[in-house]
Design an enzyme around this catalytic site. Structure first.
Site, PDB file in Angstrom:
ATOM      1  CB  SER A 140     -17.199 -43.059   9.185  1.00  0.00           C
ATOM      2  OG  SER A 140     -16.508 -43.404  10.089  1.00  0.00           O
ATOM      3  CE1 TYR A 173     -14.779 -40.307   5.468  1.00  0.00           C
ATOM      4  CE2 TYR A 173     -14.214 -41.543   7.448  1.00  0.00           C
ATOM      5  CZ  TYR A 173     -14.890 -41.539   6.184  1.00  0.00           C
ATOM      6  OH  TYR A 173     -15.622 -42.505   5.589  1.00  0.00           O
ATOM      7  CE  LYS A 177     -18.172 -40.290   4.908  1.00  0.00           C
ATOM      8  NZ  LYS A 177     -18.920 -40.500   3.900  1.00  0.00           N
TER       9      LYS A 177
END
Length: 256
Positions: A140, A173, A177
């Site tokens: 990401s 999240y 990542k």
């Protein structure tokens, strides 16, 4: 006809993974793609939507990153059909919609870090047999430590005192990542003498189901997932070989 480049990609029944498969089908390079996804019915529907695959071959593979048994079964299926793979694309991921907690952090880490690591570790015996192996991890843009520490008007610091406003759900999240980036660095190190080219792919802000409502994301400026799919194909075909071992965006190397 030249021998097909053999690819295994996870999470490919929707979003960027689906668009990557579509991009491979548009290439003049012949591909043999093992298309992985958790739900076999949805996967077969996705594959059927491509229609005639021409010089390419698509093979459905059921794989659930939360199940070691599923990962081993997927490996056995692939290894029974081919003696090696040229490319492993770790695309499957998770983003909890729940507020940060032990449970929600573990949910995202279990898929994005532990599950992805297990898939890679399991499939490496096939990958290192390739004459030109490539290993890709989907990360990401928000996993960059350097960038997230800079002031950002979209994410202002709250006033002093307690309680604070709820921490954004995406913290789980992006933390997972950032950890995945470290996993990539380690694989790049241990696979150096096996001549495996390794990257983290940072596809940009794209309107996928992983990020929630696609139309809302588009209204916020998110691009089409096909941009990510084409990016993956280009990396597989050698467009970013000078950036091995790094986190790469479509137009630059992402800061750590």
């Amino acid at each position: 006809m030249a021998s097909k480049t053999i690819i295994f990609i996870t999470g490919a029944n929707t979003g960027i993974g689906y668009e990557a498969v579509k991009a491979f089908l548009s290439s003049s390079t012949p591909y043999h793609v093992f298309v992985g996804a958790r739900n076999l019915e949805k996967l077969e529907t996705a594959i059927n939507s491509f229609g005639d695959t021409g010089i390419h071959k698509l093979v459905p593979v059921q794989i659930d990153l939360l199940s070691d048994e599923s990962i081993v079964t997927a490996f056995k299926q692939v290894s029974s059909e081919v003696g090696y793979i040229d490319v492993l694309i770790n695309n499957a991921g998770a983003a909890t919609s729940a507020p940060p907690s032990r449970e929600s952090f573990l949910q995202d880490y279990n898929v994005n870090v532990a599950g992805t690591y297990t898939v890679t570790d399991t499939f490496l015996p096939l990958l290192i047999k390739s004459s030109a192996p490539r290993l890709l991890f989907l990360t990401s843009g928000l996993s960059s430590f350097e960038e997230v520490t800079k002031p950002n008007p979209r994410f202002p610091s709250p006033p002093a005192g307690w309680p604070k406003a709820p921490t954004p759900t995406w913290v789980c999240y992006i933390a997972s990542k950032a950890a995945l980036n470290m996993v990539m660095i380690n694989f790049a190190r241990i696979l150096k003498n096996d001549n495996v080219k390794v990257w983290c792919i940072s596809p940009g802000f794209l309107a996928t189901d992983l990020g929630g409502d696609r139309e809302r994301l588009k209204a916020m400026g998110a691009g089409d997932p096909s941009l990510g799919g084409t990016f993956i194909k280009d990396v597989v075909e050698g467009a970013r070989d000078e950036d091995v071992g790094k986190v790469i965006r479509r137009d630059m190397v992402q800061p750590w």
